[in-house]
Scaffold this motif. Sequence first.
Motif, PDB file in Angstrom:
ATOM      1  N   LEU A  87       1.818 -11.467  -6.188  1.00 25.65           N
ATOM      2  CA  LEU A  87       2.388 -10.471  -7.089  1.00 25.65           C
ATOM      3  C   LEU A  87       3.197  -9.409  -6.350  1.00 25.65           C
ATOM      4  O   LEU A  87       4.014  -8.710  -6.963  1.00 25.65           O
ATOM      5  CB  LEU A  87       1.274  -9.784  -7.880  1.00 25.65           C
ATOM      6  CG  LEU A  87       0.451 -10.661  -8.830  1.00 25.65           C
ATOM      7  CD1 LEU A  87      -0.686  -9.851  -9.437  1.00 25.65           C
ATOM      8  CD2 LEU A  87       1.330 -11.247  -9.932  1.00 25.65           C
ATOM      9  N   GLY A  88       2.940  -9.258  -5.057  1.00 31.27           N
ATOM     10  CA  GLY A  88       3.597  -8.201  -4.310  1.00 31.27           C
ATOM     11  C   GLY A  88       3.083  -6.824  -4.680  1.00 31.27           C
ATOM     12  O   GLY A  88       3.804  -5.827  -4.552  1.00 31.27           O
ATOM     13  N   VAL A  89       1.828  -6.767  -5.133  1.00 26.08           N
ATOM     14  CA  VAL A  89       1.225  -5.513  -5.588  1.00 26.08           C
ATOM     15  C   VAL A  89      -0.173  -5.401  -4.997  1.00 26.08           C
ATOM     16  O   VAL A  89      -0.937  -6.374  -5.005  1.00 26.08           O
ATOM     17  CB  VAL A  89       1.130  -5.463  -7.128  1.00 26.08           C
ATOM     18  CG1 VAL A  89       0.380  -4.218  -7.590  1.00 26.08           C
ATOM     19  CG2 VAL A  89       2.502  -5.521  -7.755  1.00 26.08           C
ATOM     20  N   ARG A  90      -0.499  -4.226  -4.464  1.00 31.81           N
ATOM     21  CA  ARG A  90      -1.866  -3.981  -4.011  1.00 31.81           C
ATOM     22  C   ARG A  90      -2.713  -3.637  -5.231  1.00 31.81           C
ATOM     23  O   ARG A  90      -2.414  -2.695  -5.969  1.00 31.81           O
ATOM     24  CB  ARG A  90      -1.901  -2.839  -2.992  1.00 31.81           C
ATOM     25  CG  ARG A  90      -3.244  -2.689  -2.296  1.00 31.81           C
ATOM     26  CD  ARG A  90      -3.148  -1.673  -1.157  1.00 31.81           C
ATOM     27  NE  ARG A  90      -4.387  -1.555  -0.423  1.00 31.81           N
ATOM     28  CZ  ARG A  90      -4.777  -2.373   0.541  1.00 31.81           C
ATOM     29  NH1 ARG A  90      -3.993  -3.398   0.876  1.00 31.81           N
ATOM     30  NH2 ARG A  90      -5.924  -2.199   1.164  1.00 31.81           N
ATOM     31  N   LEU A  91      -3.797  -4.377  -5.462  1.00 28.73           N
ATOM     32  CA  LEU A  91      -4.600  -4.223  -6.674  1.00 28.73           C
ATOM     33  C   LEU A  91      -5.809  -3.317  -6.462  1.00 28.73           C
ATOM     34  O   LEU A  91      -6.285  -2.702  -7.423  1.00 28.73           O
ATOM     35  CB  LEU A  91      -5.068  -5.594  -7.160  1.00 28.73           C
ATOM     36  CG  LEU A  91      -3.940  -6.582  -7.498  1.00 28.73           C
ATOM     37  CD1 LEU A  91      -4.512  -7.952  -7.811  1.00 28.73           C
ATOM     38  CD2 LEU A  91      -3.103  -6.068  -8.665  1.00 28.73           C
ATOM     39  N   PHE A  92      -6.330  -3.240  -5.245  1.00 29.27           N
ATOM     40  CA  PHE A  92      -7.528  -2.444  -4.970  1.00 29.27           C
ATOM     41  C   PHE A  92      -7.311  -1.528  -3.770  1.00 29.27           C
ATOM     42  O   PHE A  92      -6.630  -1.895  -2.805  1.00 29.27           O
ATOM     43  CB  PHE A  92      -8.730  -3.348  -4.647  1.00 29.27           C
ATOM     44  CG  PHE A  92      -9.246  -4.147  -5.808  1.00 29.27           C
ATOM     45  CD1 PHE A  92     -10.004  -3.546  -6.800  1.00 29.27           C
ATOM     46  CD2 PHE A  92      -8.983  -5.497  -5.901  1.00 29.27           C
ATOM     47  CE1 PHE A  92     -10.493  -4.282  -7.864  1.00 29.27           C
ATOM     48  CE2 PHE A  92      -9.465  -6.246  -6.958  1.00 29.27           C
ATOM     49  CZ  PHE A  92     -10.221  -5.630  -7.949  1.00 29.27           C
ATOM     50  N   GLN A  93      -7.909  -0.341  -3.860  1.00 29.92           N
ATOM     51  CA  GLN A  93      -8.132   0.480  -2.682  1.00 29.92           C
ATOM     52  C   GLN A  93      -9.512   0.113  -2.159  1.00 29.92           C
ATOM     53  O   GLN A  93     -10.503   0.244  -2.871  1.00 29.92           O
ATOM     54  CB  GLN A  93      -8.072   1.980  -3.038  1.00 29.92           C
ATOM     55  CG  GLN A  93      -6.738   2.448  -3.568  1.00 29.92           C
ATOM     56  CD  GLN A  93      -5.664   2.483  -2.497  1.00 29.92           C
ATOM     57  OE1 GLN A  93      -5.942   2.301  -1.322  1.00 29.92           O
ATOM     58  NE2 GLN A  93      -4.422   2.698  -2.923  1.00 29.92           N
ATOM     59  N   ARG A  94      -9.589  -0.344  -0.936  1.00 33.38           N
ATOM     60  CA  ARG A  94     -10.851  -0.834  -0.389  1.00 33.38           C
ATOM     61  C   ARG A  94     -11.501   0.230   0.481  1.00 33.38           C
ATOM     62  O   ARG A  94     -10.829   0.884   1.273  1.00 33.38           O
ATOM     63  CB  ARG A  94     -10.618  -2.105   0.412  1.00 33.38           C
ATOM     64  CG  ARG A  94     -10.139  -3.293  -0.449  1.00 33.38           C
ATOM     65  CD  ARG A  94      -9.448  -4.324   0.432  1.00 33.38           C
ATOM     66  NE  ARG A  94      -9.135  -5.555  -0.268  1.00 33.38           N
ATOM     67  CZ  ARG A  94      -8.057  -5.742  -1.013  1.00 33.38           C
ATOM     68  NH1 ARG A  94      -7.193  -4.741  -1.198  1.00 33.38           N
ATOM     69  NH2 ARG A  94      -7.829  -6.901  -1.601  1.00 33.38           N
TER      70      ARG A  94
END
Length: 306
Positions: A44-51
Motif C-alpha cells: 500500500l505504501g502506507v505505514r499502518l501501525f506505530q510500533r
Amino acid sequence: MQPLSHLESFIRSAEAGSFSAAARRLEMTPAAVSKNIATLERSLGVRLFQRSTRRLTLTEGGERLLQQIAGPLATVADAVAGAAEWDRQPAGTLRVAMGSGFGRAYVLPLLGEFLRRYPAVLPDWRFDNRQVDLVGEGFDAGIGSGLELRPGMVARELGRVAVVAVAAPAYLAGRPLPGHPAELAQFDGIVRRSRRDARVYSHALGNAEGETAAAEPRPCIVFDDPEAMCQAAAMGLGVTLVPMAFALPGLESGALLRLLPGWSADGGPISLYYASKKLLPMRTRVFIDFVVEQFGQREFARRVRA
C-alpha cells in the motif's frame, strides 16, 4: 487485490493491539502476522501501525483503512465460515472466560448437557476474577459483569442482580433483627475492597416506596471476593452485603438468612459477551443460544432480583 490473510492480520492486530494477541486468534505465529502486516504496508505504501515495546497504535492511514475494510471483510469471512460449516456439527475449541465463583455455581453445572448436545466441541474455559480482554486474548465469549465493551463486542443481559444483606442464623441468634438499613451499623461487617482501585465498597439500599438509606455494618473483615465474603458470613463472622448471585446458594441451603427483606441495591447486569459479527463460528453460536436457554429455564433473572 490484497490477500485476505493480510487484511485479516491487520484487522485482528488493530483490534487486539498486538501481533501476539492477533496471532492467538488467527492460530498463526506472531512472526507470520507481523510479516503479513509488513507485506501489506509495502504493497500500500502506507505505514499502518506505530510500533512500541508495549502496544501497537494505528496511524492515521491505518485508522482510515480499518474503517473502510473491517465491515466488508467480516461479512466475507463470516460467509465463508458459514458455508464451510453448513450441515456440519459444531466443533473446535470454545474459549470462554468467566468469574471463578460465578462460573462454578452457574455455568459449570450446564457443561454436561452442553457436551451431550455438542460432543465435538472442546471447552477451554478460564475461571478468573480479573477483567479479561476478550478480543485481545482470543476468547469466543465471556460471562460476567462490568467487562469493557471493546469495538466489535456486544453484551447480552442474562439478569440484573440485586445487592442484599445476609448473615448466618448462628450469628443472628439472640440479636434483634434490623428493621432499617441504618441499624446495620450495630452489626459486625464483612466488607468488600475493590480490586480495581482498592477502595472499600459502600452501599445505599432502597425499597419499593423509593426510600434510600446507607447500609454500613461495622467493618471487622475486609475481602476482595464476594464468594469468600459469603463463606465468612456462613461461618457466623458477621453481616455482609453481596450480589444475590453469590448469596443465593447459601440462602437456598439455609446457611444464610436475608436481612432487611424489601431493601436492596442495584448490582448491575450479568451478561454474556461475544463478537457482534453476523455469522459467528457455529460452536460460539450454539453456546450463546444454549446459555440463554438454560439461564431462562432456571429463571436466573428472577432468582437474582431482590
